[in-house]
Write a protein that holds these residues in place. Structure first.
Motif, mmCIF file in Angstrom:
data_model
loop_
_atom_site.group_PDB
_atom_site.id
_atom_site.type_symbol
_atom_site.label_atom_id
_atom_site.label_comp_id
_atom_site.label_asym_id
_atom_site.label_seq_id
_atom_site.Cartn_x
_atom_site.Cartn_y
_atom_site.Cartn_z
ATOM 1 N N PHE A 164 0.923 -1.078 -0.064
ATOM 2 C CA PHE A 164 0.067 -0.002 0.027
ATOM 3 C C PHE A 164 0.962 0.983 0.074
ATOM 4 O O PHE A 164 2.187 1.145 0.323
ATOM 5 C CB PHE A 164 -1.051 -0.062 1.337
ATOM 6 C CG PHE A 164 -0.430 -0.065 2.573
ATOM 7 C CD1 PHE A 164 0.113 1.301 3.263
ATOM 8 C CD2 PHE A 164 0.030 -1.080 3.262
ATOM 9 C CE1 PHE A 164 0.650 1.338 4.424
ATOM 10 C CE2 PHE A 164 0.737 -1.032 4.420
ATOM 11 C CZ PHE A 164 0.935 0.248 4.941
ATOM 12 N N GLU A 204 -0.035 5.225 1.121
ATOM 13 C CA GLU A 204 -1.037 6.317 1.394
ATOM 14 C C GLU A 204 -0.424 7.392 1.715
ATOM 15 O O GLU A 204 0.871 7.642 2.241
ATOM 16 C CB GLU A 204 -1.637 5.848 2.708
ATOM 17 C CG GLU A 204 -2.487 4.439 2.594
ATOM 18 C CD GLU A 204 -3.052 4.053 4.004
ATOM 19 O OE1 GLU A 204 -4.468 3.541 3.642
ATOM 20 O OE2 GLU A 204 -2.763 4.260 4.886
ATOM 21 N N SER A 225 7.349 3.946 1.194
ATOM 22 C CA SER A 225 6.038 4.191 0.676
ATOM 23 C C SER A 225 5.651 5.235 0.245
ATOM 24 O O SER A 225 4.494 5.816 -0.425
ATOM 25 C CB SER A 225 5.056 3.589 1.758
ATOM 26 O OG SER A 225 5.404 4.258 2.695
ATOM 27 N N SER A 258 3.229 6.734 -2.882
ATOM 28 C CA SER A 258 1.892 7.474 -2.346
ATOM 29 C C SER A 258 1.926 8.859 -3.171
ATOM 30 O O SER A 258 0.893 9.621 -3.461
ATOM 31 C CB SER A 258 2.064 8.151 -1.019
ATOM 32 O OG SER A 258 3.174 8.810 -0.605
ATOM 33 N N PRO A 289 -1.294 6.735 -5.244
ATOM 34 C CA PRO A 289 -1.674 6.253 -3.823
ATOM 35 C C PRO A 289 -2.609 4.838 -3.995
ATOM 36 O O PRO A 289 -3.261 4.713 -4.861
ATOM 37 C CB PRO A 289 -2.532 7.495 -3.455
ATOM 38 C CG PRO A 289 -2.117 8.567 -4.266
ATOM 39 C CD PRO A 289 -1.654 7.937 -5.680
ATOM 40 N N PRO A 303 -4.688 2.758 -1.359
ATOM 41 C CA PRO A 303 -5.030 2.555 0.023
ATOM 42 C C PRO A 303 -4.608 1.039 1.011
ATOM 43 O O PRO A 303 -4.561 0.170 0.191
ATOM 44 C CB PRO A 303 -6.463 2.547 0.135
ATOM 45 C CG PRO A 303 -7.003 3.469 -1.384
ATOM 46 C CD PRO A 303 -5.871 2.819 -2.063
ATOM 47 N N ARG A 304 -4.482 1.049 2.159
ATOM 48 C CA ARG A 304 -4.053 0.130 2.970
ATOM 49 C C ARG A 304 -4.937 -1.172 2.540
ATOM 50 O O ARG A 304 -4.492 -2.278 2.539
ATOM 51 C CB ARG A 304 -3.940 0.413 4.438
ATOM 52 C CG ARG A 304 -3.673 -0.876 5.151
ATOM 53 C CD ARG A 304 -3.574 -0.509 6.860
ATOM 54 N NE ARG A 304 -2.759 0.815 6.915
ATOM 55 C CZ ARG A 304 -1.481 0.676 7.711
ATOM 56 N NH1 ARG A 304 -1.252 -0.676 8.318
ATOM 57 N NH2 ARG A 304 -0.922 1.617 7.871
#
Length: 337
Positions: free
Chosen positions: A218, A220, A227, A231, A235, A237-238
């Protein structure tokens, strides 16, 4: 007997990023204070016993001493009994694996983890279906969250006591399964990165010119570290059933400035990127270098090594602390009188 495990990494937030960036550190005193506040919350919910690993930094011993002093003073607190796991502690990652295995075999209903992405990766590998309350105390944390320790104790206690069900307050995370020439590695919770750096060395990644390919479960907005790169370009989402692949190219026309560590902004050239689906297998044939799991270099690669990376949705069960606290209120579990 209701048991909760607490796994604290005394070395979290103490790597080389304190020197190359502006990352802060957390003292042993601060960690002890956090755990004591957690114990207050757990005791309030009725937890009988907490299992901990005895660490060389003295966190476990300090907590045990504080609890004894509180009893002697007659403090109006119900604190759970502290029990230390019977195991040697050598100050290596295998300590965490052994500790979580013992916690699981001892029947803990919930495990609270204090550490960064790397610590959570090790715990997730051994915890089975035991729900985790993930508390951030590391450096580039994407997986664990920041919570007040007292609330963490209340949430973990409510889960352990059965006051809130897993179906209501837990979600299953994604992870990356990885093999190198068919040899399985401990799965990653957030990212796997193939780099041109030839040695594991200080383990942390902060030089973008060495990054080759990045795989993210993920990405975010608001993240820091690898990460953060994802993002800023795509992006994810988790809890989506997708991940992200990024290929780096220092000479590419497209580039971004990304926060690779606290206070450390670096230009990163983006060659290509795309989403990857759950169950999708990605293959990398190494030309040398190293591979990093959840932000830390771990394996040195030789030319021709075949790396297979698969996105799965069978990671650890994660406690949503806010949901637990809402359920505690709705059920009146903390109602006075």
């Amino acid at each position: 007997m209701t048991r909760v495990g607490i796994l604290v990494n005394p070395s979290a937030a103490r790597d080389i990023r304190r020197l190359v960036a502006r990352a802060s550190s957390m003292s042993v005193t601060d960690r002890c204070a956090m755990i004591h506040r957690m114990l207050v919350g757990m005791g309030t919910m009725g937890v009988d016993q907490v299992l901990m690993m005895f660490d060389r930094a003295g966190i476990g011993g300090s907590i045990a001493s504080e609890c004894k002093d509180a009893v002697k003073r007659g403090d109006d607190l119900r604190l759970p009994e502290i029990r230390f796991l019977e195991m040697p502690v050598d100050g290596v990652p295998e300590d965490t694996l052994k500790a979580v295995r013992q916690m699981r075999e001892s029947g803990v209903q919930t495990i609270v983890v204090l550490g960064g992405d790397g610590t959570h990766r090790l715990v997730a590998h051994e915890c089975g279906s035991i729900p985790l309350v993930c508390v951030s105390t590391g450096t580039n944390n994407a997986f664990p969250q920041h919570y007040e320790a007292t609330v963490v104790g209340l949430a973990a206690g409510a889960m352990a006591m059965g006051g809130v069900s897993m179906d209501t307050a837990c979600r299953r995370s994604k992870r990356f399964a990885c093999t190198i020439d068919d040899a399985p590695q401990i799965p990653a919770l957030v990212d796997i990165c193939v780099t041109t750096e030839q040695w594991v060395g200080a383990r942390a990644l902060w030089r973008p010119e060495h990054l080759q390919q990045l795989f993210l479960t993920f990405a975010e907005p608001g993240a820091i570290g690898l990460s953060a790169i994802g993002s800023l370009i795509q992006p994810v989402p988790r809890w989506d059933d997708a991940g992200l692949w990024v290929e780096f190219d220092a000479k590419a026309d497209r580039s971004i400035h990304a926060p690779l560590a606290p206070g450390l902004m670096k230009r990163v050239g983006i060659g290509d990127f795309r989403k990857i689906g759950v169950g999708q297998k990605c293959v990398v044939v190494a030309t040398g270098g190293t591979i990093a799991f959840d932000g830390e270099k771990e394996v040195e690669l030789s030319a021709g090594n075949r790396v297979e990376i698969t996105l799965l949705q069978d990671g650890p069960w994660i406690v949503d602390v806010a949901t637990v606290m809402r359920c505690i209120g709705e059920a009146g579990l903390l109602a006075a009188g």
